[in-house]
Design a protein around this motif. Structure first.
Motif, PDB file in Angstrom:
ATOM      1  N   SER A   1       9.435  -6.285   0.668  1.00 49.39           N
ATOM      2  CA  SER A   1       9.066  -5.180   1.366  1.00 49.39           C
ATOM      3  C   SER A   1       7.635  -5.206   2.102  1.00 49.39           C
ATOM      4  N   LEU A   2       6.867  -5.967   1.402  1.00 52.49           N
ATOM      5  CA  LEU A   2       5.509  -6.131   2.013  1.00 52.49           C
ATOM      6  C   LEU A   2       5.539  -6.592   3.334  1.00 52.49           C
ATOM      7  N   SER A   3       6.393  -7.531   3.778  1.00 50.74           N
ATOM      8  CA  SER A   3       6.635  -8.229   5.095  1.00 50.74           C
ATOM      9  C   SER A   3       6.882  -7.015   6.264  1.00 50.74           C
ATOM     10  N   TRP A   4       7.327  -6.059   5.786  1.00 53.29           N
ATOM     11  CA  TRP A   4       7.799  -4.719   6.644  1.00 53.29           C
ATOM     12  C   TRP A   4       6.453  -4.203   7.260  1.00 53.29           C
ATOM     13  N   TYR A   5       5.314  -4.407   6.738  1.00 51.83           N
ATOM     14  CA  TYR A   5       4.194  -3.854   7.259  1.00 51.83           C
ATOM     15  C   TYR A   5       3.840  -4.501   8.384  1.00 51.83           C
ATOM     16  N   GLN A   6       3.985  -5.968   8.401  1.00 54.23           N
ATOM     17  CA  GLN A   6       3.887  -6.833   9.745  1.00 54.23           C
ATOM     18  C   GLN A   6       4.587  -6.306  10.703  1.00 54.23           C
ATOM     19  N   GLN A   7       5.869  -6.011  10.546  1.00 55.94           N
ATOM     20  CA  GLN A   7       6.864  -5.573  11.464  1.00 55.94           C
ATOM     21  C   GLN A   7       6.172  -4.139  12.120  1.00 55.94           C
ATOM     22  N   ILE A   8       5.787  -3.171  11.341  1.00 53.48           N
ATOM     23  CA  ILE A   8       5.113  -1.673  11.940  1.00 53.48           C
ATOM     24  C   ILE A   8       3.706  -1.940  12.566  1.00 53.48           C
ATOM     25  N   LEU A   9       3.156  -3.023  12.283  1.00 49.54           N
ATOM     26  CA  LEU A   9       1.576  -2.982  12.711  1.00 49.54           C
ATOM     27  C   LEU A   9       1.506  -2.837  13.973  1.00 49.54           C
ATOM     28  N   PRO A  10       2.296  -3.021  14.934  1.00 47.76           N
ATOM     29  CA  PRO A  10       1.847  -2.444  16.407  1.00 47.76           C
ATOM     30  C   PRO A  10       1.815  -0.986  16.334  1.00 47.76           C
ATOM     31  N   GLN A  11       2.834  -0.207  15.850  1.00 44.85           N
ATOM     32  CA  GLN A  11       3.034   1.367  15.645  1.00 44.85           C
ATOM     33  C   GLN A  11       1.580   1.860  14.864  1.00 44.85           C
ATOM     34  N   ALA A  12       1.306   1.194  13.498  1.00 43.04           N
ATOM     35  CA  ALA A  12       0.080   1.586  12.946  1.00 43.04           C
ATOM     36  C   ALA A  12      -1.256   1.359  13.719  1.00 43.04           C
ATOM     37  N   LYS A  13      -1.387   0.401  14.625  1.00 47.14           N
ATOM     38  CA  LYS A  13      -2.490   0.447  15.369  1.00 47.14           C
ATOM     39  C   LYS A  13      -2.701   1.193  16.289  1.00 47.14           C
ATOM     40  N   LYS A  14      -1.270   1.609  16.894  1.00 52.48           N
ATOM     41  CA  LYS A  14      -1.399   2.492  18.099  1.00 52.48           C
ATOM     42  C   LYS A  14      -1.807   3.951  17.515  1.00 52.48           C
ATOM     43  N   MET A  15      -1.352   4.257  16.345  1.00 47.86           N
ATOM     44  CA  MET A  15      -1.697   5.507  15.740  1.00 47.86           C
ATOM     45  C   MET A  15      -2.901   5.671  15.645  1.00 47.86           C
ATOM     46  N   ALA A  16      -3.744   4.646  15.172  1.00 50.57           N
ATOM     47  CA  ALA A  16      -5.211   4.597  14.510  1.00 50.57           C
ATOM     48  C   ALA A  16      -5.853   4.840  15.867  1.00 50.57           C
ATOM     49  N   ALA A  17      -5.525   4.130  17.126  1.00 52.75           N
ATOM     50  CA  ALA A  17      -6.043   4.161  18.270  1.00 52.75           C
ATOM     51  C   ALA A  17      -5.965   5.499  18.793  1.00 52.75           C
ATOM     52  N   LEU A  18      -4.903   5.988  18.782  1.00 50.94           N
ATOM     53  CA  LEU A  18      -4.753   7.374  19.467  1.00 50.94           C
ATOM     54  C   LEU A  18      -5.372   8.414  18.609  1.00 50.94           C
ATOM     55  N   GLN A  19      -5.893   8.317  17.536  1.00 47.09           N
ATOM     56  CA  GLN A  19      -6.747   8.992  17.040  1.00 47.09           C
ATOM     57  C   GLN A  19      -8.192   8.766  16.808  1.00 47.09           C
ATOM     58  N   GLY A  20      -8.653   7.783  17.590  1.00 46.03           N
ATOM     59  CA  GLY A  20      -9.955   7.369  17.853  1.00 46.03           C
ATOM     60  C   GLY A  20     -10.562   6.486  16.821  1.00 46.03           C
ATOM     61  N   TYR A  21      -9.589   5.644  15.892  1.00 44.15           N
ATOM     62  CA  TYR A  21      -9.976   4.822  14.980  1.00 44.15           C
ATOM     63  C   TYR A  21      -9.647   3.257  15.333  1.00 44.15           C
TER      64      TYR A  21
END
Length: 713
Positions: free
Chosen positions: A400-420
């Motif tokens: 299941s740890l490998s799943w974080y690599q799959q959603i990394l683009p979405q997680a980076k997009k959310m951080a950027a949207l919030q200014g982080y």
């Protein structure tokens, strides 16, 4: 005030990551694992709505009633429901409106910035995005039981009920009589295929009265255990793609979602379509019949396998499972509580193996039934999966740890949207990685350091450059967000967390809450280990990360005890704040000792919690959390009391599940947390006492034997 987290030398030396001091259990120097496991095979002699048993493989599970199938779903619907769930089986109900997450945004002031959070759940967009996609009940497989005169047979008319889950073989054996005729059923799940195999034996005159019904529902947007819609036959299709002697292939279509079912059977049986989504496998004369039923997201091209082959593969898998990894044996303990603790440990290993060892993080109710629409909560992933590494079953965590690599683009997009910067991991989420709107979940931050913790455990199990490179992006992008999220308060010359935020103890307003105790300690730990990963990879430390570590706000306290947040110093004066998770103790328990935490203050805090906390409002993982804190502050008896406290949310059912409430009758974070705490108490922790089983009392009653466990950080 300047604070520096203490990184002990034990963290940096791979050689100490493996504890090689095994306890002698028999003449070979190892625990008798067969005896250990088999003395806790759960057995029942009557139907119990809270005691169905499941078979599964981590990606798929089938929950059965006393018949070994799903014959009486109505009897169990107010207990633990009978489901067939998988990691891949998801469904989305179409919406005429193409809802977008930004429709649920509410904007919160963050030191002069307006930051969006998907917190508006009372809008149509919020409700739909929370409930879709939802995990799908793949199908019900149960006997259509009747008396010899063809009248329906009720569950209380089953006689001589005996059911045993053979943990060593992963085999569910059920027996009962109908009108004096004995019936025996064996149910198993293949270890690598989403397939159950069933053998039914009875007298020749009774076999014809044991048809098996295969029924398929539509998806459901219900929040809780009601995971299927059986009243919308026109909204989905079940197509027979292939039908020949001994074999049927079905195609299931639910809007844009498709999956396949392949049934193979032996003996003199007929396949009969009853309704659009209901079929009978009708046995003829004979003393037994067998069938397998396989589910798949894709068309099934794997070779056919008979029931005997599935049973053999299943038995081999479970023997390997129990013979490898860690073991803890309480049989030589004289404390009467040890028997129950050992039962919970064994059953929790089985349940987490079949429910939580998936290619995606598990939902809190695993693969038994739905909660939160089948979505998973990333702050709970720690409690589901950390124990796999500590019990030397690290591949089960890495899946299941490998799943974080799959959603990394979405997680980076959310951080950027919030200014982080970096990646901000969601809280309530489905396999697509999209955040689920929530008035609470979107403000939680304690899931953010989790991937660093997982990666560190994997490195301890395999301290290699290849592993460092495999997970470095997850570690560094996580740390980048954490560093960006911490705000520097120029007036007090320190870094603070929030507002807005909600701590792990979720009864705080997001717009007024800052500096929660556990999250502060976890921020320092996570950034320090991200620095350590840079060092291991030959990179220079990040100056900003180190500045945050050095100047992070101190843990809030009041009257010589820690409190949950700096914004509410009256944790122990205000009854409204002495409820839900007592998560402040996780700062020294879940996390190791550091210069941020005073063990004596934490000991007083733990005792204060025991004196006056609202226990009915707690959750199943709170008890192992407190046990870990008790162990680290030198209170092993309090650790035992924590694990076995007699409270409503710490009851372990005959099947090993930890009951929480009517609409959450199973709760896997409790099982995983229990295994984490017991492993820590047995094998110890970095820089802990140099004695055997340091987390257990030394009163002569706890002769705990253990082997092949890894120290906890």
């Amino acid at each position: 005030m300047v604070n520096k987290i203490k990184i002990l030398s034990a963290f940096l030396l791979p050689a100490v990551f493996f504890l090689t001091n095994y306890c002698v259990a028999d003449g070979t120097g190892s625990i008798d694992r067969f005896a250990l496991v088999n003395r806790h095979n759960p057995c029942i002699e009557k139907a119990d709505p809270l005691a169905p048993f499941s078979v599964g493989n981590g990606e798929f599970a089938f929950t059965a009633d006393v018949t070994g199938l799903q014959t009486f779903p109505g009897f169990y619907q107010d207990g633990i429901p009978l489901g067939t769930l998988s990691s891949w089986g998801w469904h989305t109900i179409p919406s005429k409106t193409p809802y977008k997450l930004d429709e649920t945004f509410a904007y919160y002031d963050t030191y002069g910035r307006k930051v969006p959070y998907a917190a508006r759940t009372n809008l149509p967009a919020g409700r739909w995005l929370r409930a879709n996609p939802h995990r799908l009940h793949l199908g019900r497989i149960g006997f259509q039981l009747q008396h010899a005169d063809t009248t329906e047979l009720l569950i209380d008319e089953l006689k001589e009920v005996q059911q045993t889950l053979d943990l060593w073989k992963g085999e569910l054996r059920s027996s009962f009589t109908i009108d004096g005729h004995p019936v025996k059923v064996v149910t198993v799940c293949h270890p690598n295929r989403d397939l159950i195999a069933v053998r039914v034996e009875t007298g020749e005159h009774c076999l014809e009265n044991l048809p098996v019904c295969f029924s398929f529902p539509y998806g459901s947007e219900n929040w809780g255990p009601g995971m299927a819609d059986w009243n919308s036959p026109d909204r989905h299709t079940t197509t027979i793609l292939k039908q020949e002697m001994g074999l049927v292939v079905l195609k299931r279509t639910l809007d844009e979602d498709v999956y396949y079912v392949r049934i193979q059977y032996s003996g003199h049986c007929d396949w009969i379509q009853k309704e659009a989504h209901s079929f009978l496998l009708q046995p003829g004369k004979g003393s037994f019949f067998e069938f397998t039923c396989e589910f798949s997201k894709e068309e099934i091209t794997k070779s056919l396998i008979d029931v005997a082959g599935v049973r053999a593969d299943c038995a081999a898998f479970w023997k390997r499972f129990w013979m490898s990894g860690g073991a803890v044996d309480f049989s030589q303990c004289s404390d009467p509580r040890a028997v129950e603790l050992e039962r919970r440990v064994i059953l929790s290993q089985y349940l987490t193996a079949i429910q939580c060892a998936s290619s995606i993080p598990p939902q809190e109710s695993g693969l038994t039934h739905n909660s939160w629409y089948g979505k998973f909560h990333l702050e709970m992933h720690w409690w589901h999966a950390v124990h796999f590494a500590l019990w030397n079953r690290t591949p089960m965590l890495e899946k299941s740890l490998s799943w974080y690599q799959q959603i990394l683009p979405q997680a980076k997009k959310m951080a950027a949207l919030q200014g982080y910067n970096g990646a901000r991991w969601p809280k309530m989420v489905g396999p697509d990685g999209r955040e689920g709107p929530s008035g609470i979940g979107v403000f939680l931050i304690w899931q953010q350091p989790h991937p660093i913790y997982y990666a560190e455990l994997c490195y301890r199990a395999n301290p290699s450059e290849e592993l460092l490179k495999r997970y470095q992006e997850i570690v560094f992008e996580t740390a980048q967000f954490m560093a960006s999220y911490a705000y520097f308060d120029p007036e007090k010359e320190r870094y603070v967390l929030g507002p807005p935020l909600i701590p792990a103890q979720e009864c705080y307003p997001p717009d007024k809450t800052y500096n929660p105790t556990y999250e502060l300690a976890y921020w320092a730990w996570g950034l320090q280990y991200a620095q350590e990963w840079r060092t291991r990879l030959g990179l220079e430390p990040e100056p900003k990360w180190q500045d945050i570590i050095d100047r992070l706000a101190p843990l809030p306290q009041n009257k010589d005890v820690y409190v949950t947040t700096e914004s509410t110093l009256d944790t122990f004066e205000n009854p409204a704040l002495r409820r839900d998770h007592p998560s402040l103790v996780a700062a020294l328990g879940v996390l190791p000792e550091s210069e941020l935490v005073d063990p004596q203050i934490m000991r007083r805090t733990l005792h204060k919690i025991f004196e006056d906390w609202n226990w009915p409002s707690t959750w199943g993982w709170d008890y192992p959390m407190m046990a870990m804190t008790a162990a680290r502050v030198g209170e092993p008896e309090l650790a035992i009391q924590s694990l076995l406290m007699d409270t409503p949310k710490n009851q372990y059912l005959p099947n090993g599940h930890c009951y929480q409430r009517k609409n959450l009758p199973t709760y896997l974070p409790a099982n995983g947390g229990l295994l984490t705490a017991v492993s820590m108490m047995a094998a110890g922790w970095d820089n802990g006492p140099k004695i055997d089983a340091p987390g257990f009392p030394k009163d002569g009653k706890w002769n705990v034997r253990w082997e092949n466990l890894m120290k906890m950080p």
